[in-house]
Design a protein around this motif. Structure first.
Motif, PDB file in Angstrom:
ATOM      1  N   GLU B  29       0.850  -1.203   0.000  1.00  0.00           N
ATOM      2  CA  GLU B  29       0.000   0.000   0.000  1.00  0.00           C
ATOM      3  C   GLU B  29       0.880   1.245   0.000  1.00  0.00           C
ATOM      4  N   ALA B  30       0.345   2.324  -0.575  1.00  0.00           N
ATOM      5  CA  ALA B  30       1.090   3.580  -0.564  1.00  0.00           C
ATOM      6  C   ALA B  30       0.196   4.684  -0.027  1.00  0.00           C
ATOM      7  N   ALA B  31       0.698   5.394   0.990  1.00  0.00           N
ATOM      8  CA  ALA B  31      -0.007   6.578   1.490  1.00  0.00           C
ATOM      9  C   ALA B  31       0.802   7.795   1.060  1.00  0.00           C
ATOM     10  N   HIS B  32       0.131   8.933   0.905  1.00  0.00           N
ATOM     11  CA  HIS B  32       0.845  10.108   0.411  1.00  0.00           C
ATOM     12  C   HIS B  32       0.511  11.343   1.239  1.00  0.00           C
ATOM     13  N   VAL B  33       1.542  12.101   1.583  1.00  0.00           N
ATOM     14  CA  VAL B  33       1.337  13.433   2.182  1.00  0.00           C
ATOM     15  C   VAL B  33       2.263  14.400   1.444  1.00  0.00           C
ATOM     16  N   GLN B  34       1.953  15.711   1.564  1.00  0.00           N
ATOM     17  CA  GLN B  34       2.736  16.670   0.776  1.00  0.00           C
ATOM     18  C   GLN B  34       3.830  17.361   1.564  1.00  0.00           C
ATOM     19  N   THR B  35       3.744  17.346   2.885  1.00  0.00           N
ATOM     20  CA  THR B  35       4.740  18.097   3.658  1.00  0.00           C
ATOM     21  C   THR B  35       5.318  17.234   4.785  1.00  0.00           C
ATOM     22  N   ALA B  36       6.465  17.694   5.291  1.00  0.00           N
ATOM     23  CA  ALA B  36       7.091  16.990   6.421  1.00  0.00           C
ATOM     24  C   ALA B  36       6.193  17.056   7.641  1.00  0.00           C
ATOM     25  N   ALA B  37       5.529  18.203   7.848  1.00  0.00           N
ATOM     26  CA  ALA B  37       4.639  18.347   9.013  1.00  0.00           C
ATOM     27  C   ALA B  37       3.494  17.343   8.916  1.00  0.00           C
TER      28      ALA B  37
END
Lengths: 151, 297
Positions: B29-37
């Motif tokens: 599975e792959a989860a995605h976020v855009q920032t380090a925070a």
């Protein structure tokens, strides 16, 4: 590595044949060099890191009275010159083989380039289709010629 | 097999779509976020087996590098693959000071190669690290040699050059791969008291040529490798003594891979895309991967 001593219209030239590897003896080549010494590298066909170390030993030990002119340097040799600091030492590259690629038929070829004209726009034609050939390397790093000639 | 999950930290998720599909096909599975925070918030709630963190985005670069530092400091922190545009001081520090062992290069404005990334992720998540075949499509033509002496090494390198010449018209790339093979074999044969032999393989699937050496000694030291790799970032710091062979391989291939099982096996792999010009090869960002079998340190 074999060394062949030949004489042409400009004087004596040392031709190197074979692999530049751990078997290369820098002292054997140094013994042939004096004054304005010319070395033809066209037939050097494989350079490994052990050979680079040996070559660097030669550059470090080159007597100040020797001006070393390197002719017909293979592209792989020029790559090493761009990778390794001090690879050319005080030597000057007079000419080298550079990779060119035909924009029409995609054929690659090694083209002999003189130092004086290397960076000038020069039309080169493909032997196969007559199309225009362009340098297939990064000009700014590939044409690394060492000290300015004329010394 | 329990579900495995990768956390991706990247500003442009559309560039990771192909990778997400490839991983999904392997049950990852792959989860995605855009920032380090956002990644920190996500990790407070969820578990991931691996992080893919894009350092090529200048706006988020420092924050993401700090995220990698945090994760590497923790004993239970994420293993990380960094996506990088340039080999610079920031990356050098992450490798030297935090032991970052995997980075995949991509040109600014271009996506990282999804196949290259998928192989890297699967190797890390599944701990199945050895094999040249992972870097080539099915049906690739391969050739193998056993090398025990410098004379056999020279013959094998000539064979590698001839093999590579059949699949591309770039003489410098073929020369470079023959030289990389030489360095890999020399690294196995040289400076040891015992008589050693190296298994050298070369293969091509029409798009990529991969070469590899494997030996049953496993005595290449991972920390030394990482130190040498960072010295390779800048030609002016090229090592003049130890490490020059690794430097040469790193310069001559696009993807440089070392698989280690200390005391048991070392495999060194180099991969080059032969469909592009030599100039494109010279411009392509470099990738490096050091894989260590779990529990083998």
């Amino acid at each position: 590595m074999e060394l062949e001593i030949v004489r042409d219209e400009l004087g004596v030239i040392v031709r190197m044949h074979g692999r530049l590897d751990e078997q290369f003896d820098p002292a054997a080549l140094a013994a042939q060099l004096s004054g304005k010494a010319r070395v033809d590298l066209e037939r050097v066909r494989h350079i490994n890191s052990a050979g680079v170390r040996r070559w660097l030993e030669l550059m470090d030990a080159l007597p100040p009275e020797v001006t070393l002119i390197l002719e017909r340097c293979p592209a792989a040799f020029m790559q090493q010159a761009s990778f390794i600091r001090g690879f050319l030492g005080r030597a000057q590259v007079a000419s080298c083989f550079a990779p060119y690629l035909c924009s029409a038929c995609d054929r690659g070829a090694m083209v002999l380039v003189e130092r004086a004209t290397a960076r000038k726009p020069t039309m080169r034609r493909c032997d196969t289709c007559g199309g225009s050939m362009e340098l297939d390397a990064l000009e700014e790093t590939f044409f690394c010629f060492g000290d300015e000639p004329g010394g | 097999m329990p579900s495995r999950r990768v956390l991706m930290v990247a500003s442009e998720p559309e560039r990771l779509t192909a990778l997400i599909h490839l991983l999904g096909a392997s049950g990852i599975e792959a989860a995605h976020v855009q920032t380090a925070a956002a990644a920190r918030s996500w990790l407070r709630i969820h578990r991931a087996d691996l992080g893919i963190i894009d350092l090529a985005d200048a706006r988020e670069r420092d924050a993401r590098a700090e995220l990698i530092r945090e994760q590497k400091e923790r004993t239970s922190g994420l293993d990380v693959v960094a996506l990088v545009g340039e080999l610079d001081d920031s990356l050098r520090r992450l490798i030297r000071e935090r032991g970052l062992a995997n980075f995949v290069g991509h040109r600014p404005g271009e996506a990282a190669d999804p196949l290259e990334l998928a192989v890297t992720v699967r190797k890390l998540v599944d701990d199945d690290i050895f094999g040249l075949d992972k870097y080539l499509a099915a049906g690739a033509e391969t050739q193998g040699f056993v090398v025990r002496s410098l004379r056999e090494r020279d013959q094998a390198c000539d064979e590698v050059r001839a093999f590579c010449s059949r699949f591309g018209n770039h003489e410098l790339v073929s020369d470079g791969l023959a030289t990389a093979a030489d360095e890999m074999v020399s690294n196995v044969l040289g400076h040891h008291d015992d008589q050693r032999e190296a298994s050298l393989s070369v293969g091509c699937d029409g798009r990529r040529i991969a070469i590899a050496t494997r030996d049953p000694h496993g005595d290449l030291d991972g920390e030394t490798v990482l130190r040498c790799i960072t010295a390779c970032f800048d030609a002016s710091t090229a090592p003049r003594e130890g490490g020059l062979g690794l430097f040469a391989i790193f310069r001559l291939v696009q993807q440089f891979v070392i698989n280690l099982e200390p005391g048991r096996a070392t495999e060194v792999i180099g991969v080059v895309d032969v469909t592009r010009s030599f100039q494109a090869f010279s411009r392509k960002a470099k990738s490096f991967n050091l894989f260590r079998r779990r529990g083998s340190d």
